[in-house]
Design a protein around this motif. Sequence first.
Motif, PDB file in Angstrom:
ATOM      1  N   VAL A  24       0.844  -1.193   0.000  1.00  0.00           N
ATOM      2  CA  VAL A  24       0.000   0.000   0.000  1.00  0.00           C
ATOM      3  C   VAL A  24       0.874   1.237   0.000  1.00  0.00           C
ATOM      4  O   VAL A  24       0.659   2.193  -0.745  1.00  0.00           O
ATOM      5  CB  VAL A  24      -0.914   0.032   1.249  1.00  0.00           C
ATOM      6  N   GLY A  25       1.880   1.239   0.838  1.00  0.00           N
ATOM      7  CA  GLY A  25       2.777   2.380   0.960  1.00  0.00           C
ATOM      8  C   GLY A  25       3.421   2.394   2.331  1.00  0.00           C
ATOM      9  O   GLY A  25       3.251   1.485   3.139  1.00  0.00           O
ATOM     10  N   GLU A  26       4.174   3.442   2.567  1.00  0.00           N
ATOM     11  CA  GLU A  26       4.857   3.599   3.853  1.00  0.00           C
ATOM     12  C   GLU A  26       4.133   4.661   4.668  1.00  0.00           C
ATOM     13  O   GLU A  26       3.933   5.788   4.219  1.00  0.00           O
ATOM     14  CB  GLU A  26       6.315   3.996   3.619  1.00  0.00           C
ATOM     15  N   PHE A  27       3.741   4.304   5.872  1.00  0.00           N
ATOM     16  CA  PHE A  27       3.001   5.196   6.750  1.00  0.00           C
ATOM     17  C   PHE A  27       3.729   5.281   8.089  1.00  0.00           C
ATOM     18  O   PHE A  27       3.862   4.284   8.784  1.00  0.00           O
ATOM     19  CB  PHE A  27       1.575   4.702   6.967  1.00  0.00           C
ATOM     20  N   GLY A  28       4.209   6.475   8.425  1.00  0.00           N
ATOM     21  CA  GLY A  28       4.928   6.643   9.684  1.00  0.00           C
ATOM     22  C   GLY A  28       6.160   5.779   9.773  1.00  0.00           C
ATOM     23  O   GLY A  28       6.497   5.301  10.854  1.00  0.00           O
ATOM     24  N   GLY A  29       6.795   5.546   8.628  1.00  0.00           N
ATOM     25  CA  GLY A  29       8.003   4.734   8.604  1.00  0.00           C
ATOM     26  C   GLY A  29       7.764   3.242   8.592  1.00  0.00           C
ATOM     27  O   GLY A  29       8.702   2.453   8.629  1.00  0.00           O
TER      28      GLY A  29
END
Length: 290
Positions: free
Chosen positions: A106-111
């Motif tokens: 999905v992606g990177e969220f908060g590292g």
Amino acid sequence: GISIFIDMARWILKVNQNESVDDIVDFIGEYESPDVSVKDVLSELGMIVFFAPEEDAEKLSNDERLSYVVRDSERQISDTSVNEYEDTDVQSTTYQYIGSQSSTAVGEFGGVEEYYSHLELISRRNQTSPTAHVYSPTKTGRDVDCYIVDTGVNFEHPYLQGRVNRVPGFSLNLSSKQDGDDNGHGTYSALFCAGTQCGVAQNANVYSVKVMDNRGSGYNSHIAMEINSVIAHHKTKVEYATQNNVHPHPSILNFSIGMMPSVSYPSFVKDTTGGDYITLDALKTATASG
């Protein structure tokens, strides 16, 4: 003067398999009470939606040509609309994908790297293998029609744009939105099914069938009407394909709003095993129709 109150309600009846739906419609039309009237005839399901006081509905249920008479009831998929989340609850990622992705990321969220859990579950059992987080199906759903029975679908969503359709001849026009989504749940369902970056079948066609309003609420009769329309549309596709010697588009009905027995309303059902008779019957009929 004397006031007379009639407890009018909306009911759904099921005609026995070997009986004529048209005969029952005529019977209700000529019924002894003027308070009994037909609202909708669902020929594909062998069902009729009608208005009647409870006393008359119970009398009708004694007709041997009927399987059951059930009072229409409201149902709800969620207490909270997807659109009710605060802006602070929404996170974004800078990931960009061109075309149809083969990764479950999905992606990177908060590292922290996040993945689409539904793609993870169906693509790999061992998440430590070298091919973990890869989703590369051999079939992409091209020419498959997915009917999303829900709160509607966002026709302009970038992952669905150009692939969302409406079922001909069906629209409850809930919340004056036709088959658009003013809740969010239906769009999520469509994305899981066929979203360009996140769907199981990323090239499938989507049909939005809105049976729930912006609160995620609707009625059993809405669902029955929808399934009746989907069956009729599927049969039209099969008939066209047969006449033109081509293969019909397969039909998938996605029903993600659950089934709950309506115990708070009176029902006149010969089979007392319990359950959501209307929805279960309708889904069984849809399955038998191909």
